[in-house]
Each structure stands twice: as structure tokens, then as C-alpha cells.
Write an enzyme that holds these catalytic residues in place. Structure first.
Site, PDB file in Angstrom:
ATOM      1  N   TYR A 156      84.609  39.276  65.853  1.00 17.35           N
ATOM      2  CA  TYR A 156      83.823  38.615  64.799  1.00 17.35           C
ATOM      3  C   TYR A 156      84.414  37.230  64.516  1.00 17.35           C
ATOM      4  CZ  TYR A 156      81.113  38.319  60.429  1.00 17.35           C
ATOM      5  OH  TYR A 156      80.244  37.935  59.434  1.00 17.35           O
ATOM      6  N   LYS A 160      82.421  33.823  65.257  1.00 13.14           N
ATOM      7  CA  LYS A 160      82.052  32.933  64.150  1.00 13.14           C
ATOM      8  C   LYS A 160      82.715  31.559  64.282  1.00 13.14           C
ATOM      9  CE  LYS A 160      79.174  35.555  61.835  1.00 13.14           C
ATOM     10  NZ  LYS A 160      77.728  35.256  61.920  1.00 13.14           N
TER      11      LYS A 160
HETATM   12  N1  NAD Z   1      77.380  39.683  54.132  1.00 11.87           N
HETATM   13  C1  NAD Z   1      78.398  38.878  54.227  1.00 11.87           C
HETATM   14  O1  NAD Z   1      79.334  38.920  53.406  1.00 11.87           O
HETATM   15  C2  NAD Z   1      78.446  37.852  55.321  1.00 11.87           C
HETATM   16  C3  NAD Z   1      79.465  36.894  55.240  1.00 11.87           C
HETATM   17  C4  NAD Z   1      79.536  35.930  56.235  1.00 11.87           C
HETATM   18  C5  NAD Z   1      78.625  35.926  57.268  1.00 11.87           C
HETATM   19  N2  NAD Z   1      77.670  36.878  57.318  1.00 11.87           N
HETATM   20  C6  NAD Z   1      76.738  36.815  58.432  1.00 11.87           C
HETATM   21  O2  NAD Z   1      75.430  36.681  57.926  1.00 11.87           O
HETATM   22  C7  NAD Z   1      74.506  37.248  58.853  1.00 11.87           C
HETATM   23  C8  NAD Z   1      73.635  38.256  58.120  1.00 11.87           C
HETATM   24  O3  NAD Z   1      74.480  39.285  57.612  1.00 11.87           O
HETATM   25  P1  NAD Z   1      74.027  40.280  56.457  1.00 11.87           P
HETATM   26  O4  NAD Z   1      75.233  40.563  55.666  1.00 11.87           O
HETATM   27  O5  NAD Z   1      72.795  39.787  55.819  1.00 11.87           O
HETATM   28  O6  NAD Z   1      73.750  41.577  57.352  1.00 11.87           O
HETATM   29  P2  NAD Z   1      72.574  42.672  57.333  1.00 11.87           P
HETATM   30  O7  NAD Z   1      73.094  43.805  58.136  1.00 11.87           O
HETATM   31  O8  NAD Z   1      72.103  42.923  55.949  1.00 11.87           O
HETATM   32  O9  NAD Z   1      71.426  41.929  58.141  1.00 11.87           O
HETATM   33  C9  NAD Z   1      71.587  41.613  59.495  1.00 11.87           C
HETATM   34  C10 NAD Z   1      70.252  41.761  60.192  1.00 11.87           C
HETATM   35  O10 NAD Z   1      70.424  41.330  61.552  1.00 11.87           O
HETATM   36  C11 NAD Z   1      69.667  42.214  62.360  1.00 11.87           C
HETATM   37  N3  NAD Z   1      70.197  42.186  63.722  1.00 11.87           N
HETATM   38  C12 NAD Z   1      71.365  42.717  64.163  1.00 11.87           C
HETATM   39  N4  NAD Z   1      71.505  42.501  65.470  1.00 11.87           N
HETATM   40  C13 NAD Z   1      70.395  41.830  65.877  1.00 11.87           C
HETATM   41  C14 NAD Z   1      69.957  41.331  67.127  1.00 11.87           C
HETATM   42  N5  NAD Z   1      70.689  41.504  68.238  1.00 11.87           N
HETATM   43  N6  NAD Z   1      68.773  40.673  67.181  1.00 11.87           N
HETATM   44  C15 NAD Z   1      68.019  40.519  66.073  1.00 11.87           C
HETATM   45  N7  NAD Z   1      68.383  40.980  64.858  1.00 11.87           N
HETATM   46  C16 NAD Z   1      69.558  41.626  64.770  1.00 11.87           C
HETATM   47  C17 NAD Z   1      69.826  43.568  61.702  1.00 11.87           C
HETATM   48  O11 NAD Z   1      68.815  44.467  62.126  1.00 11.87           O
HETATM   49  C18 NAD Z   1      69.755  43.208  60.231  1.00 11.87           C
HETATM   50  O12 NAD Z   1      68.435  43.287  59.743  1.00 11.87           O
HETATM   51  C19 NAD Z   1      75.358  37.857  59.966  1.00 11.87           C
HETATM   52  O13 NAD Z   1      75.473  36.938  61.012  1.00 11.87           O
HETATM   53  C20 NAD Z   1      76.705  38.041  59.306  1.00 11.87           C
HETATM   54  O14 NAD Z   1      77.746  38.050  60.243  1.00 11.87           O
HETATM   55  C21 NAD Z   1      77.548  37.860  56.368  1.00 11.87           C
END
Ligand code: NAD
Length: 263
Positions: A156, A160
Site C-alpha cells: 500500500y 501510494k
Molecule cells: N479511507 C481512508 O482512510 C483512506 C485514506 C487514504 C486513502 N484512501 C484511498 O481512497 C480510496 C477509496 O477508499 P475508501 O476508503 O473509500 O474505500 P472503500 O472500500 O469504501 O471504497 C473503495 C471502492 O473501490 C472499489 N474497488 C476496489 N477495487 C477495485 C477495482 N479493481 N476496480 C474498480 N473498483 C474497485 C470497491 O469495490 C469499493 O467500492 C482508496 O484508493 C484508498 O486507498 C482511503
């Protein structure tokens, strides 16, 4: 007075749009008049989310790491709305939280494929449409793991960091094509992904709050607000940068707690 965050008539394609940060982005852009294509792994979830937004929006299934699916997602957006103004690369999944010596190559590869290669493939395909119109905004979702190391989350962290490098490279590549490319580095956001990690005992919400100067986990809407700004004319000369949305988490370097938490 003109509202710079009015996206009426624009088309916004959001990967990972069915959940968490992507879903907050979908609502935010839709509320400001954009036509939203909700793209996600599962087609029925994506189309369900699009109908929740109301008429004028669409959903599509597809894996961002699959080039044929990427082509379908971008093609469907242009076919449905006649244009593509904003691409938001939000698709993602969590790491294993195992020591590096126990990390499997398969899991490492999947993380890189979805977060980094998926972002690359989506941006590359979207840019074909955007260059044609000399206009477009690409928003990539990095993380605090894109600027700092998160132990037990080697893939990860690497993916990132890669998203940050890719964002800068693409911004420079397409600077004269009318395309701006920026990344957002969210801290800990209360999404299904993070709630799942808290439930599994992999993250401790209270520890995170104490470590965050603003004393709270953030909401997906906090990230969506930064997206609206970066996609708007207010940010017309901002490209190749990383906007951190983390309540001060990465600014904090002291060994003490950053915030006093009562509950
Ligand atoms: N939640 C946090 O604290 C946080 C912090 C930093 C970065 N992020 C990043 O933000 C983004 C969204 O995260 P989130 O927390 O909303 O997660 P989440 O799990 O709520 O949503 C992620 C979505 O991505 C979809 N997905 C996964 N793999 C996929 C693929 N190969 N093709 C298409 N869709 C796919 C999933 O089905 C899901 O609906 C991610 O990249 C995550 O790494 C999240």
C-alpha cells in the site's frame, strides 16, 4: 456572481464510486450539476448508486487494472454524456497488515495493480478524450501512505508513493494539453474500508484521534470538498501537486499525543 464549483453540464467519471470517498465524490459532483458515471468492481452496486443520485447519472462495472474494462468505462462515459471533464481515481483496497516477510507476492501485485497500474491505465485512456478537447482534470487518490511509511502495509505504501510520482509525471506530460493532474492524500477517513480495519482490530480509532492534531477521523465529504476545489477553475494553475486532507496528521512530529481525547 459566478459559482466556481458549479459543474453543470460536465461529465465526471469516478472509479471506486460506489463506496466511501468515491461515493462522497459522486454525491458532491452530482449536487453541483455534473453528470456522474459511477464505476466500480460490481456493476449492480455501481448502477444502484447511480440511480440513488437520480436521473442523468450512470453506473458501470469494471476493474481498473483490466485495460479492456478501463476502455469500456471511459468509452461509456463519453457515449452517455458526450464528454469527459473530470476523472477521479478512487478505486482501492486495503493491505494485509502482515510483516513484510509474510506478504505474498500475489497480494503485493494486486495492490500495485489496482492502486498504481489502475490509476495509470485510467488516466492514460481518459487523457485521449481530454487531449482532444484540450480540457480535463484528473484527481488521483494517494494517502498519508503516499508521503510517509505505514509499517505492515508495504504494498500500500509503495503503491501510494507511486501514485504521487505518477501524478507529477502526468501533470508535466499534459501541462500544455489543458489537463491538470493532482493527487489528494487523505488521512484516516471513516469509510467502509477503514471501519472494516477498525472492526478487525487492525486500526484503533482512539489512537488515531490522539495522533491527529484536529482530534478526529475525517469524513469522506472532507475529501470530496478538496476534489471540488481541485476540479474547479479556482485551481486553474494548480497541477502536479499533492493536497493533504488529514486533520494535521502528517504535520505532527512530536513524540507526544497531538490531541486530548476525552471519550
Ligand atoms: N479511507 C481512508 O482512510 C483512506 C485514506 C487514504 C486513502 N484512501 C484511498 O481512497 C480510496 C477509496 O477508499 P475508501 O476508503 O473509500 O474505500 P472503500 O472500500 O469504501 O471504497 C473503495 C471502492 O473501490 C472499489 N474497488 C476496489 N477495487 C477495485 C477495482 N479493481 N476496480 C474498480 N473498483 C474497485 C470497491 O469495490 C469499493 O467500492 C482508496 O484508493 C484508498 O486507498 C482511503
Amino acid at each position: 456572481m459566478r459559482d466556481d464549483t458549479d459543474f453543470h453540464g460536465q461529465a465526471v467519471l469516478i472509479t471506486g464510486g460506489a463506496s466511501g470517498i468515491g461515493w462522497a465524490a459522486a454525491r458532491a459532483f452530482a449536487q453541483r450539476g455534473a453528470h456522474v458515471m459511477v464505476a466500480d468492481l460490481k456493476e449492480d452496486t455501481a448502477t444502484g448508486r447511480a440511480s440513488e443520485l437520480g436521473g442523468g447519472h450512470r453506473g458501470i462495472g469494471g476493474d481498473v487494472s483490466n485495460e479492456a474494462a478501463v476502455d469500456r468505462m471511459v468509452h461509456a462515459t463519453v457515449e452517455a454524456f458526450g464528454r469527459l471533464d473530470v476523472l477521479v481515481n478512487c478505486a482501492g483496497l486495503p493491505d494485509t497488515f502482515v510483516p513484510t516477510v509474510e506478504q505474498t507476492r500475489d497480494h503485493w501485485q494486486r495492490l500495485i495493480d489496482v492502486h498504481l497500474t489502475g490509476t495509470f491505465l485510467m488516466a492514460k485512456r481518459a487523457a485521449v478524450e481530454m487531449i482532444r478537447h484540450r480540457h480535463g482534470v484528473i484527481l488521483n487518490i494517494s494517502s498519508i501512505a503516499g508521503t510517509h511509511a505505514l509499517p505492515r502495509r508495504n504494498a500500500y505504501t509503495a503503491a501510494k508513493h507511486g501514485v504521487v510520482g505518477l501524478t507529477k509525471a502526468l501533470a508535466c506530460d499534459w501541462g500544455q494539453d489543458g489537463i491538470r493532474v493532482n493527487a489528494i492524500a487523505p488521512g484516516y477517513i471513516r469509510t467502509p474500508l477503514v471501519e472494516g480495519l477498525i472492526e478487525q482490530g487492525k486500526l484503533d480509532a482512539k489512537v488515531i484521534r490522539r495522533r491527529t492534531p484536529m482530534g478526529a477521523l475525517l469524513s469522506p465529504d472532507d475529501v470530496a470538498s478538496a476534489m471540488l476545489f481541485l476540479a474547479s477553475p479556482l485551481a486553474r494553475m494548480i497541477t502536479g501537486t499533492v493536497v493533504t486532507v488529514d486533520g494535521g496528521y502528517t504535520a505532527f512530529g512530536s513524540p507526544n499525543d497531538a490531541a486530548i481525547i476525552d471519550d
